[in-house]
Design an enzyme around this catalytic site. Structure first.
Site, PDB file in Angstrom:
ATOM      1  N   SER A 145       0.862  -1.183   0.000  1.00 20.93           N
ATOM      2  CA  SER A 145       0.000   0.000   0.000  1.00 20.93           C
ATOM      3  C   SER A 145       0.894   1.227   0.000  1.00 20.93           C
ATOM      4  CB  SER A 145      -0.885  -0.004   1.258  1.00 20.93           C
ATOM      5  OG  SER A 145      -1.468   1.264   1.482  1.00 20.93           O
ATOM      6  N   TYR A 158      -2.057  -0.586  10.822  1.00 22.86           N
ATOM      7  CA  TYR A 158      -2.131  -0.738   9.361  1.00 22.86           C
ATOM      8  C   TYR A 158      -0.847  -0.240   8.701  1.00 22.86           C
ATOM      9  CZ  TYR A 158      -3.743  -0.460   4.539  1.00 22.86           C
ATOM     10  OH  TYR A 158      -3.861  -0.610   3.177  1.00 22.86           O
TER      11      TYR A 158
END
Length: 253
Positions: A145, A158
């Site tokens: 990501s 995250y």
């Protein structure tokens, strides 16, 4: 003329294929001729993915898999090999976001994010690599990501997990590339998925888009090209890379 992107005869396993990017990845691989196994916890949604994949005229199986459960991952890999005889391409795409400000966060939330986003990818890579090394070839493609590039407030677990995926990719590449297995990661920017619904539809969406060099979020299918490149013979000398597909977001972070 050789088609470097042809995946006919290859077997791909996409973990985290019940919706979003995983479903798109499964369809993209099928469109290039690969047989596909789709895996996830949500079996009913997995069956929807299977039907869509089969529309490309390839064989597809749906395999239940909970990436927070080591035995479940092992059973998934074994089921794919039992059905197809091999695994050529592994896409580790399962992921969650635990939205917690640091001072209100819990160790349980941290552990859940790490188990799903990192440990599951590690176990799946390890188990699939056993077969890939034996056959002398393979591709492992992790979903990282833009969160691997920097951090923001609101989900420490995250951002930490996606940075871990980036370095897991590099470490796996160092170990597996001499044995014929290339390992790379795709690092998407903001695309429309269940995980990003709050960004796509939220009150700050227009301001976020305006800050991007391309002035928009990613569209369905815009990750297909890089996925097929990394899964195919075209990427034969590419390994250990984290490739950002983000409309230019990380070039100015």
């Amino acid at each position: 003329m050789k088609d470097y992107f042809d995946l006919t005869g290859k077997v791909a396993l996409v973990i985290g294929a019940s919706s979003g990017l995983g479903r798109q990845f499964a369809k993209a691989l099928a469109n290039q001729g690969a047989s596909v196994a789709v895996a996830a916890r949500r079996v009913e949604k997995l069956e929807e993915t299977k039907k869509q994949v089969e529309e490309f005229g390839v064989k597809c199986i749906a395999v239940p898999c909970d990436v927070s459960d080591e035995d479940s991952i092992k059973a998934c890999i074994e089921a794919v090999v039992a059905e197809f005889g091999k695994i050529d391409i592994l896409c580790n795409n399962a992921g969650i976001i635990v939205w917690e400000d640091l001072l209100d966060s819990t160790t349980e939330g941290w552990n859940r994010a790490m188990a799903t986003n990192v440990t599951g990818a590690y176990i799946a890579s390890r188990e699939a690599a056993r077969y890939m090394v034996e056959q002398g070839s393979g591709r492992i493609i992790n979903t990282a990501s833009i969160a691997a590039h920097g951090g923001e407030a609101g989900s420490v677990s995250y951002y930490a997990s996606k940075a871990a995926i980036a370095n897991l990719t590099r470490a796996l590449a160092c170990e597996l590339s001499p044995k014929g297995v290339n390992v790379n990661a795709i690092a998407p920017g903001v695309f429309a998925t269940e995980l990003t619904a709050s960004s796509i539809d939220g009150p700050m969406a227009e301001a976020q888009k305006a800050a991007l060099p391309m002035r928009r979020f990613g569209r369905e299918g815009e990750l297909d090209g890089i996925l097929i490149y990394l899964a195919s013979d075209a990427s034969s000398f590419c390994t250990g890379q984290v490739i950002f597909v983000d409309g230019g977001q990380t070039c100015k972070m």
